[in-house]
Motif scaffolding. Structure first.
Motif, mmCIF file in Angstrom:
data_model
loop_
_atom_site.group_PDB
_atom_site.id
_atom_site.type_symbol
_atom_site.label_atom_id
_atom_site.label_comp_id
_atom_site.label_asym_id
_atom_site.label_seq_id
_atom_site.Cartn_x
_atom_site.Cartn_y
_atom_site.Cartn_z
ATOM 1 N N ARG A 166 34.452 36.886 46.241
ATOM 2 C CA ARG A 166 33.261 37.376 45.684
ATOM 3 C C ARG A 166 33.260 39.137 45.981
ATOM 4 N N ARG A 167 33.687 39.388 47.188
ATOM 5 C CA ARG A 167 33.342 40.568 47.807
ATOM 6 C C ARG A 167 34.507 41.511 46.901
ATOM 7 N N ARG A 168 35.860 40.974 46.944
ATOM 8 C CA ARG A 168 36.670 41.842 46.083
ATOM 9 C C ARG A 168 36.316 42.062 44.515
ATOM 10 N N ASN A 169 35.766 40.956 43.980
ATOM 11 C CA ASN A 169 35.574 40.888 42.598
ATOM 12 C C ASN A 169 34.337 41.808 42.253
ATOM 13 N N GLU A 170 33.419 41.873 43.145
ATOM 14 C CA GLU A 170 32.020 42.819 43.046
ATOM 15 C C GLU A 170 32.529 43.946 43.246
ATOM 16 N N ASP A 171 33.556 44.473 44.050
ATOM 17 C CA ASP A 171 34.012 46.053 44.036
ATOM 18 C C ASP A 171 34.641 46.044 42.662
ATOM 19 N N LEU A 172 35.511 45.246 42.228
ATOM 20 C CA LEU A 172 36.292 45.483 40.961
ATOM 21 C C LEU A 172 35.462 45.730 39.654
ATOM 22 N N LEU A 173 34.310 44.741 39.581
ATOM 23 C CA LEU A 173 33.433 45.097 38.851
ATOM 24 C C LEU A 173 32.558 46.366 38.580
ATOM 25 N N GLU A 174 32.406 46.641 39.777
ATOM 26 C CA GLU A 174 31.689 48.285 40.301
ATOM 27 C C GLU A 174 32.689 49.035 39.472
ATOM 28 N N MET A 204 31.810 43.955 29.831
ATOM 29 C CA MET A 204 31.331 43.405 31.085
ATOM 30 C C MET A 204 30.840 42.241 31.235
ATOM 31 N N PHE A 205 30.361 41.488 29.977
ATOM 32 C CA PHE A 205 29.961 40.401 29.607
ATOM 33 C C PHE A 205 31.141 39.407 29.863
ATOM 34 N N ASN A 206 32.238 39.947 29.493
ATOM 35 C CA ASN A 206 33.585 38.963 29.442
ATOM 36 C C ASN A 206 34.187 38.937 30.847
ATOM 37 N N ALA A 207 34.000 40.226 31.154
ATOM 38 C CA ALA A 207 34.527 40.563 32.676
ATOM 39 C C ALA A 207 33.880 39.534 33.778
ATOM 40 N N ARG A 208 32.801 39.664 33.612
ATOM 41 C CA ARG A 208 31.746 38.854 34.564
ATOM 42 C C ARG A 208 32.224 37.207 34.315
ATOM 43 N N ALA A 209 32.309 37.101 33.130
ATOM 44 C CA ALA A 209 32.639 35.569 32.716
ATOM 45 C C ALA A 209 34.158 35.078 33.615
ATOM 46 N N PHE A 210 35.087 35.994 33.415
ATOM 47 C CA PHE A 210 36.455 35.682 34.282
ATOM 48 C C PHE A 210 36.150 35.773 35.637
ATOM 49 N N VAL A 211 35.581 36.893 36.202
ATOM 50 C CA VAL A 211 35.097 36.739 37.597
ATOM 51 C C VAL A 211 34.413 35.567 38.058
ATOM 52 N N GLU A 212 33.709 34.920 37.432
ATOM 53 C CA GLU A 212 32.939 33.748 37.761
ATOM 54 C C GLU A 212 33.787 32.731 37.669
ATOM 55 N N VAL A 269 40.223 38.394 41.208
ATOM 56 C CA VAL A 269 41.086 38.586 39.974
ATOM 57 C C VAL A 269 42.357 39.406 40.375
ATOM 58 N N GLU A 270 42.320 40.110 41.709
ATOM 59 C CA GLU A 270 43.676 40.733 41.652
ATOM 60 C C GLU A 270 44.802 39.874 42.047
ATOM 61 N N LYS A 271 44.316 38.626 42.477
ATOM 62 C CA LYS A 271 45.437 37.400 42.792
ATOM 63 C C LYS A 271 45.400 36.456 41.948
ATOM 64 N N ALA A 272 44.869 36.716 40.872
ATOM 65 C CA ALA A 272 44.831 35.632 39.736
ATOM 66 C C ALA A 272 46.313 35.460 39.215
ATOM 67 N N ARG A 273 46.538 34.299 38.822
ATOM 68 C CA ARG A 273 47.841 34.069 38.005
ATOM 69 C C ARG A 273 47.725 33.704 36.719
ATOM 70 N N ALA A 293 42.448 45.736 37.771
ATOM 71 C CA ALA A 293 42.522 44.990 38.882
ATOM 72 C C ALA A 293 44.074 45.384 39.394
ATOM 73 N N GLY A 294 44.803 46.121 38.699
ATOM 74 C CA GLY A 294 46.269 46.323 39.077
ATOM 75 C C GLY A 294 47.071 45.340 38.711
ATOM 76 N N ARG A 295 46.890 44.536 37.673
ATOM 77 C CA ARG A 295 47.429 43.497 37.477
ATOM 78 C C ARG A 295 48.301 43.476 35.808
ATOM 79 N N ASP A 296 48.934 44.608 35.558
ATOM 80 C CA ASP A 296 49.599 44.652 34.334
ATOM 81 C C ASP A 296 50.274 43.677 34.066
#
Length: 178
Positions: A90-98, A109-117, A127-131, A168-171
């Motif tokens: 949650r902390r990492r994703n809040e920073d990312l969304l900001e 933002m709507f779609n990004a929040r859905a993926f973060v959730e 998100v930075e650790k997602a696979r 998120a640096g996940r190219d």
């Protein structure tokens, strides 16, 4: 033993979800995890490497030690709990969304929040650790069934997700959105 890549019963997914939440210190989630596993006749524990291990209760003798004569690896489950815990995610994703919000429009933002959730609540992962499996599950299952998106958001979900992953640096995951 089966791992996360193999198909396993839905109750195993629920025990894994509760374990991911419990890793963050949520005692109620850990208790519920043990209840769900117990209802199926299983013991649940999380190894030091972050892997959930489920094995039948009857493997244990009266001292709580595995009786090797009762051991049958096909009856057990191992599920990697690949996140760092809900609070960390949650902390990492809040920073990312900001950061993402600086250049994103309302639909992105709507779609990004859905993926973060999805990442936080179902995998306790930032998100930075997602696979790739997370992206695939989100787009092909979770989004379709659980996100009440309007037509524009549905049409733009893949592009929104690509932009978020780049932020998120996940190219390396961008191809998974196509």
């Amino acid at each position: 033993m089966t791992d996360d890549g193999d198909r396993h019963p839905d109750w195993v997914d629920e025990v894994a979800r509760l374990s991911r939440i419990g890793v963050s210190g949520d005692n109620e989630a850990r208790e519920r995890r043990d209840e769900v596993a117990g209802e199926k006749g299983y013991e649940a524990r999380v190894r030091d490497d972050g892997t959930l291990v489920l094995h039948p209760d009857d493997w244990l003798d009266e001292d709580g030690v595995v009786d090797m004569e009762a051991f049958d690896a096909d009856e057990a489950y191992e599920v990697p709990l690949d996140g760092g815990g809900f609070d960390d995610a949650r902390r990492r994703n809040e920073d990312l969304l900001e950061d993402f919000a600086e250049d994103a429009d309302e639909t992105e933002m709507f779609n990004a929040r859905a993926f973060v959730e999805f990442c936080e609540n179902h995998h306790a992962v930032a998100v930075e650790k997602a696979r790739e499996k997370h992206v695939d599950s989100f787009l092909n299952d979770y989004y379709v069934r659980n996100v009440w998106a309007d037509e524009e958001a549905e049409e733009r979900v893949e592009g929104s997700l690509r932009a978020l992953l780049r932020e998120a640096g996940r190219d390396d995951l961008v191809q998974a959105t196509k």
